[in-house]
Write an enzyme that holds these catalytic residues in place. Structure first.
Site, mmCIF file in Angstrom:
data_model
loop_
_atom_site.group_PDB
_atom_site.id
_atom_site.type_symbol
_atom_site.label_atom_id
_atom_site.label_comp_id
_atom_site.label_asym_id
_atom_site.label_seq_id
_atom_site.Cartn_x
_atom_site.Cartn_y
_atom_site.Cartn_z
ATOM 1 N N GLU A 1 0.100 -7.773 18.213
ATOM 2 C CA GLU A 1 1.259 -8.328 18.004
ATOM 3 C C GLU A 1 2.045 -7.344 17.099
ATOM 4 O O GLU A 1 2.843 -7.098 17.396
ATOM 5 C CB GLU A 1 1.477 -9.324 17.713
ATOM 6 C CG GLU A 1 0.923 -10.730 18.289
ATOM 7 C CD GLU A 1 -0.108 -11.069 18.506
ATOM 8 O OE1 GLU A 1 -0.953 -9.846 17.370
ATOM 9 O OE2 GLU A 1 -0.899 -11.790 19.423
ATOM 10 N N HIS B 1 3.856 13.013 -4.228
ATOM 11 C CA HIS B 1 2.667 13.305 -3.360
ATOM 12 C C HIS B 1 2.262 14.855 -2.728
ATOM 13 O O HIS B 1 3.096 15.644 -1.623
ATOM 14 C CB HIS B 1 2.352 12.621 -2.352
ATOM 15 C CG HIS B 1 2.520 11.142 -2.678
ATOM 16 N ND1 HIS B 1 3.506 10.616 -2.793
ATOM 17 C CD2 HIS B 1 1.445 10.280 -2.320
ATOM 18 C CE1 HIS B 1 3.355 9.506 -3.289
ATOM 19 N NE2 HIS B 1 2.409 8.775 -3.050
ATOM 20 N N ASP C 1 -6.187 9.255 6.939
ATOM 21 C CA ASP C 1 -7.165 8.596 6.837
ATOM 22 C C ASP C 1 -6.306 7.085 6.137
ATOM 23 O O ASP C 1 -7.333 6.536 7.230
ATOM 24 C CB ASP C 1 -7.940 9.224 5.267
ATOM 25 C CG ASP C 1 -8.970 10.143 5.246
ATOM 26 O OD1 ASP C 1 -9.626 10.580 6.404
ATOM 27 O OD2 ASP C 1 -8.580 11.715 4.898
ATOM 28 N N HIS D 1 -0.924 -22.828 15.100
ATOM 29 C CA HIS D 1 -0.159 -22.438 15.974
ATOM 30 C C HIS D 1 1.096 -23.232 15.728
ATOM 31 O O HIS D 1 2.404 -22.416 16.503
ATOM 32 C CB HIS D 1 -0.413 -22.876 17.638
ATOM 33 C CG HIS D 1 -1.806 -22.617 18.323
ATOM 34 N ND1 HIS D 1 -2.628 -21.761 16.968
ATOM 35 C CD2 HIS D 1 -2.059 -21.287 19.275
ATOM 36 C CE1 HIS D 1 -3.848 -20.774 17.891
ATOM 37 N NE2 HIS D 1 -3.195 -20.979 18.993
ATOM 38 N N HIS E 1 -3.719 13.952 -4.758
ATOM 39 C CA HIS E 1 -3.019 13.505 -4.269
ATOM 40 C C HIS E 1 -1.147 12.778 -3.990
ATOM 41 O O HIS E 1 -0.639 13.001 -3.553
ATOM 42 C CB HIS E 1 -3.715 12.195 -3.415
ATOM 43 C CG HIS E 1 -3.037 10.796 -2.961
ATOM 44 N ND1 HIS E 1 -2.655 9.978 -1.526
ATOM 45 C CD2 HIS E 1 -1.767 10.086 -3.557
ATOM 46 C CE1 HIS E 1 -1.788 9.845 -1.203
ATOM 47 N NE2 HIS E 1 -1.496 8.848 -2.370
HETATM 48 C C1 LIG Z 1 0.204 -0.018 4.535
HETATM 49 C C2 LIG Z 1 0.076 0.935 3.489
HETATM 50 N N1 LIG Z 1 -0.890 0.306 1.710
HETATM 51 C C3 LIG Z 1 -0.987 1.752 1.210
HETATM 52 C C4 LIG Z 1 -0.652 1.999 0.748
HETATM 53 C C5 LIG Z 1 -0.290 3.057 -0.589
HETATM 54 N N2 LIG Z 1 -0.667 3.903 -0.050
HETATM 55 C C6 LIG Z 1 -0.335 5.485 -0.269
HETATM 56 S S1 LIG Z 1 -1.181 6.330 0.482
HETATM 57 C C7 LIG Z 1 -2.552 6.060 0.029
HETATM 58 C C8 LIG Z 1 -3.852 6.373 1.355
HETATM 59 C C9 LIG Z 1 -3.351 7.974 0.952
HETATM 60 O O1 LIG Z 1 -5.322 8.630 1.518
HETATM 61 P P1 LIG Z 1 -3.949 9.428 3.027
HETATM 62 O O2 LIG Z 1 -4.000 8.434 3.595
HETATM 63 O O3 LIG Z 1 -5.692 9.514 3.117
HETATM 64 O O4 LIG Z 1 -3.645 10.550 2.245
HETATM 65 P P2 LIG Z 1 -3.929 11.859 1.550
HETATM 66 O O5 LIG Z 1 -4.897 10.993 0.586
HETATM 67 O O6 LIG Z 1 -4.737 12.305 2.335
HETATM 68 O O7 LIG Z 1 -2.516 11.809 1.140
HETATM 69 C C10 LIG Z 1 -2.291 4.625 -0.145
HETATM 70 C C11 LIG Z 1 -3.445 3.913 0.071
HETATM 71 C C12 LIG Z 1 0.805 2.390 1.752
HETATM 72 N N3 LIG Z 1 2.239 3.279 1.877
HETATM 73 N N4 LIG Z 1 0.814 1.741 3.071
#
Ligand SMILES: Cc1ncc(C[n+]2csc(CCOP(=O)(O)OP(=O)(O)O)c2C)c(N)n1
Length: 689
Positions: A431, A50, A177, A493, A281
C-alpha cells in the site's frame, strides 16, 4: 577523507552514451568543490542544515549533472527531461547548489544565502512546486525512491502509448542509508525489479553513517545483494572517483533492469575532523572546520563566491541538453496535430472535459433508467466502465485486492514488464509503495493514477497521501470496506477512526458517497480536483439508490445537500436535521420516516464530502446545515470532526470503540447505528420520550 579521493582528479574521457562534459578545462574536483563550498557555507549561515551529504555526494552529482542528466534549466518542465530525485531530502543543499550552478534562473546566489529562512525557495527540505527544478517533495526518507518508481512507470507507459520518439528519458535517484532502511524502499524496489524498470537508476550514497553514528549500530544489510534479489543490476563503486562513477553510469544507460550503483562515499568529504562521522550529518561544521575543509579541498574563495571559470563550466553543463531539447521540440512539432494536442493535454493535466461530462451523464442516465441497489464499490466499477474509455490518462490498480476493490474494469489490461501499455497495475501487497508510486506518476505528468485497497489500510499509506496533499497532486485512492459494514472480517479490518484521520489532512478530499449516483458524482469531483488528492470511501454492502431521478447537476459538489426534506415544513423549519454519510444516509432516511410517525418533522442531509461543505461560502454552508433545534450526525465511525456540522451540543450516532466480527446487519444493531437509535436520540432531545 577516502584514500582514493583526490580533490584534483579530472573527469574521465567521455564515454559512449555520456554527453560531452562542459567544454572547459575546469577539473572535476573544482566543480564538485563548488557544491561542497556552497553547502557548508549556506548551512553555516543558516546555523541549521545538513552539510555532510552534499559534501559526500558532490562527486557523484557532478558526474551525473555534467555528463549524463538530460535537463534544461531554461525549461524545468520539459516533458522529456530526465528526472532527478534527491530522495535523501535532508541533503537539500546538494540540489539547491546544483540548480544554482547549472543556471536555473530562480535559484540565485541570494536564495542560497537565505537557505532555510522564511520566504526564499531554499526550504529545509526540497519542495515540489516551491522551487523550479525540484521534481518532488522529499523529507520523509524512502518516499523519493518510491516516487521515482512511479515516475519510471509513467515514462514506460507513456512511451508505450506515444512512442519513444516522444517519451524516452531516465529517472535518477540519489538515496541514502536512511532511504534504504525505511520499509517503503522494499516495496518500491520489489515493484521496480518486477516491472524491470530499466530506465531507473539509483545512486546510493553509501557512506555508512546515519544520525546515531555508524550504520553498523543498526544495520548490516548487503544492499547490493538485496537489490539483486529484487531483480536489479547492482554494483559497488568508489563514489569519489569520477572515472568509476562515469563508467557505472555509462553501463547503466543500456541496462535491461533497474540499476543500483552503491557509491562508497565519505560523509562531509573534505572536513578535517568531521568527515566520515555523524557530526557532519546535520549541523553546521563551525568556522574552524570550514577553514580546514577549505584548505583540504584547495578552495580559497570567500563564502558564496564561485570563481567565474568554475561557474561558467557549470553553466555550460546546464546547456548540454539544448540540442536534445530542440530536437525533441521538432519531433513534437512534426507530430500530427491530434496526437500532439493529446500529448500536450495529458502532460498539462487538463481533462477531456466533454468526454468526462458525457461519461458521467451516461452513468447517471443509466442509473435513472434502471436504479441499482448495489454496494458503492460496485457502483465505482460501474462508473469506471464509462470513465476508463473516456479518460485514457487514468491508470488504475490495487494492492492485491482487485476483486474486492472493484477497481479493474473488464476491458483493462494489466501492465507488465513486457507490455507497459496496460492500464491496470497489480501493485502487490504494497500500500505504501503504491501510494508513493502514484505520487510519482502524477508528478511525472500525463497520468491520473487511482488505486484500490481497504479503508483500514489507509494507515499503511498515509505518509504518501499526506505528501500528495502537501504537493497538491491529483491522485485518487479508492478505499473500500469502509466501516463495520464489511461484517465478518472483524475489527482488524473495520475502519473506525480512519475517516477522521484522513479528514485531518489539509487539502485532501475525503468522499463517502451514499449510493451509485453519488459515487459517480464523487468520481467526477475527484477527477476535477486538479491540485488535490482524493479518497473515495466505499462500501462492501449493498445500498439502496436514493436518487432515482436524473439530475444533470452534481449535488455532491456542495459537499452536502438535503436528500430528504422535512414533511410539511418550509425549508429550514424542520424539528430535526439528520446529517449522514455513505451507508448511513439510507438509515437516516428510515429514521426520518419513524420520526414522521411520531409527528416530528425531520430532514436528512447527505454529506458526501466534509471538506467541500466546510470550504463553501458561509451562506451556502448555513443554508444546508440549517437551524433545526436538534442536529444529529450519523456515521459508522468516531465522532471526531463532526462538531463542525452538528455543533458540540449535537447528537452523534456512530462508533466509539473498535468493531466486532458478525454479519454486518447484526453489527449495526449491536453498535446502535440504526434508524431506531437515531429516532430515539431525536425524541429524547426533543423531550418526547
Ligand atoms: C521517515 C523519516 N524518518 C526519520 C527522518 C529523520 N532523519 C533525517 S536523515 C536521517 C538518517 C540519516 O542517515 P542517512 O540517511 O544515511 O543520511 P546521511 O547521514 O548520509 O546524510 C534521519 C533518521 C526522516 N527524514 N524521515
Amino acid at each position: 577523507m577516502s584514500a582514493k579521493a583526490s580533490p584534483t582528479a579530472a573527469v574521465a574521457p567521455t564515454a559512449r552514451h555520456a554527453q560531452p562534459a562542459a567544454a572547459s578545462a575546469v577539473a572535476h574536483a573544482s566543480m564538485a568543490n563548488a557544491i561542497r563550498a556552497l553547502a557548508m557555507d549556506a548551512v553555516e549561515q543558516a546555523k541549521s542544515g545538513h552539510p555532510g551529504l552534499p559534501m559526500g555526494a558532490a562527486d557523484v552529482a557532478t558526474v551525473l549533472f555534467t555528463r549524463f542528466l538530460k535537463f534544461d534549466p531554461a525549461d524545468p518542465a520539459w516533458a522529456d527531461r530526465d528526472r532527478f530525485v534527491l530522495s535523501a531530502g535532508h541533503g537539500s543543499m546538494l540540489l539547491y547548489a546544483l540548480l544554482y550552478l547549472t543556471g536555473y534562473k530562480a535559484m540565485t546566489i541570494d536564495q542560497i544565502k537565505r537557505f532555510r529562512q522564511l520566504g526564499p525557495i531554499t526550504a529545509g527540505h526540497p519542495e515540489y512546486g516551491h522551487t523550479p527544478g525540484i521534481e518532488t517533495t522529499t523529507g520523509p526518507l524512502g518516499q523519493g525512491l518510491a516516487n521515482a518508481v512511479g515516475m519510471a512507470i509513467a515514462e514506460r507507459h507513456l512511451a508505450a502509448v506515444f512512442g519513444s520518439y516522444l517519451v524516452d528519458h531516465k529517472t535518477y535517484v540519489l538515496a541514502s542509508d536512511g532511504d534504504l532502511m525505511e520499509g517503503i524502499s522494499q516495496e518500491a524496489i520489489a515493484l521496480a525489479g518486477h516491472l524491470k524498470l530499466s530506465k531507473l537508476i539509483v545512486l546510493f550514497d553509501d557512506n555508512g553513517i546515519s544520525i546515531d553514528g555508524a550504520l553498523s549500530l543498526s544495520d548490516s544489510v548487503d544492499q547490493v545483494k538485496r537489490f539483486e534479489a529484487a531483480g536489479w543490476t547492482a554494483s559497488r563503486i568508489d563514489g569519489h572517483d569520477p572515472a568509476a562513477i562515469a563508467a557505472a553510469l555509462e553501463k547503466a544507460q543500456s541496462a535491461e533492469r533497474p540499476v543500483l550503483i552503491a557509491c562508497k562515499t565519505t560523509i562531509g568529504f573534505g572536513a578535517p575532523t568531521k568527515a566520515g562521522k555523524s557530526s557532519a550529518h546535520g549541523s553546521p561544521l563551525g568556522a574552524d572546520e570550514i577553514a580546514g575543509a577549505r584548505k583540504a579541498l584547495g578552495w580559497t574563495h570567500a563564502p558564496f563566491e564561485i570563481p567565474a571559470d568554475i561557474l561558467s563550466s557549470w553553466r555550460a553543463a546546464g546547456q548540454r541538453s539544448k540540442t536534445a531539447h530542440a530536437d525533441w521540440n521538432n519531433r513534437l512539432a512534426a507530430l500530427d496535430a491530434a496526437q500532439r494536442q493529446e500529448f500536450e493535454r495529458r502532460m498539462r493535466g487538463d481533462l477531456p472535459k466533454q468526454a468526462l461530462a458525457d461519461a458521467v451523464r451516461a452513468v447517471k442516465e443509466s442509473l435513472a433508467a434502471a436504479p441499482k441497489e448495489i454496494a458503492t464499490r460496485t457502483a465505482c466499477e460501474f462508473a469506471l466502465e464509462s470513465l476508463i474509455p473516456a479518460l485514457p490518462e487514468m491508470i488504475g490498480g490495487s494492492a492485491d485486492l482487485t476483486g474486492s476493490n472493484n477497481t479493474r474494469t473488464k476491458l483493462m489490461k494489466a501492465m507488465s514488464a513486457t507490455d507497459f501499455s496496460g492500464r491496470f497495475i497489480h501493485y502487490g501487497v504494497r500500500e505504501h509503495g503504491m501510494a508513493a508510486a502514484m505520487n510519482g506518476m502524477t508528478l511525472h505528468g500525463g497520468i491520473i493514477p487511482y488505486s484500490g485497497t481497504f479503508l483500514v489500510f489507509s494507515d499503511y499509506c498515509r505518509p504518501a497521501i499526506r505528501l500528495a496533499a502537501l504537493m497538491g497532486e491529483r491522485v485518487i485512492h479508492v478505499m473500500t470496506h469502509d466501516s463495520i459494514g464489511l461484517g465478518e472480517d472483524g475489527p482488524t479490518h473495520q475502519p473506525v477512526e480512519h475517516l477522521a484521520a484522513l479528514r485531518a489532512i489539509p487539502n485532501l478530499l475525503v468522499f463517502r458517497p451514499c449510493d451509485a449516483v453519488e459515487t459517480v458524482e464523487c468520481w467526477q469531483l475527484a477527477l476535477d480536483a486538479r491540485e488535490r488528492p482524493s479518497v473515495l470511501a466505499l462500501t462492501r454492502q449493498n445500498l439502496p439508490q436514493l436518487s432515482q431521478n436524473f439530475l444533470g447537476i452534481n449535488r455532491c459538489a456542495a459537499g452536502a445537500y438535503e436528500i430528504a426534506a422535512a414533511d410539511g415544513k418550509a425549508q429550514g423549519k424542520a424539528d430535526v436535521s439528520i446529517f449522514a454519510t455513505g451507508s448511513e444516509v439510507s438509515i437516516a432516511v428510515d429514521a426520518k420516516k419513524l420520526l414522521s410517525q411520531r409527528g416530528v418533522a425531520a430532514r436528512v442531509v447527505s454529506v458526501p464530502c466534509f471538506e467541500l461543505l466546510l470550504e463553501a461560502p458561509e451562506a451556502a454552508r448555513h443554508a444546508v446545515i440549517g437551524a433545526a433545534p436538534v442536529k444529529i450526525g450519523v456515521e459508522a465511525a468516531v465522532r471526531q470532526g463532526w462538531d463542525a456540522i452538528i455543533g458540540s451540543d449535537g447528537t452523534f450516532v456512530g462508533m466509539n470503540s473498535f468493531g466486532a466480527s458478525a454479519p454486518y446487519k447484526e453489527l449495526y444493531k449491536h453498535f446502535g447505528v440504526s434508524a431506531e437509535a437515531i429516532a430515539d436520540a431525536a425524541l429524547r432531545k426533543l423531550g418526547k420520550t
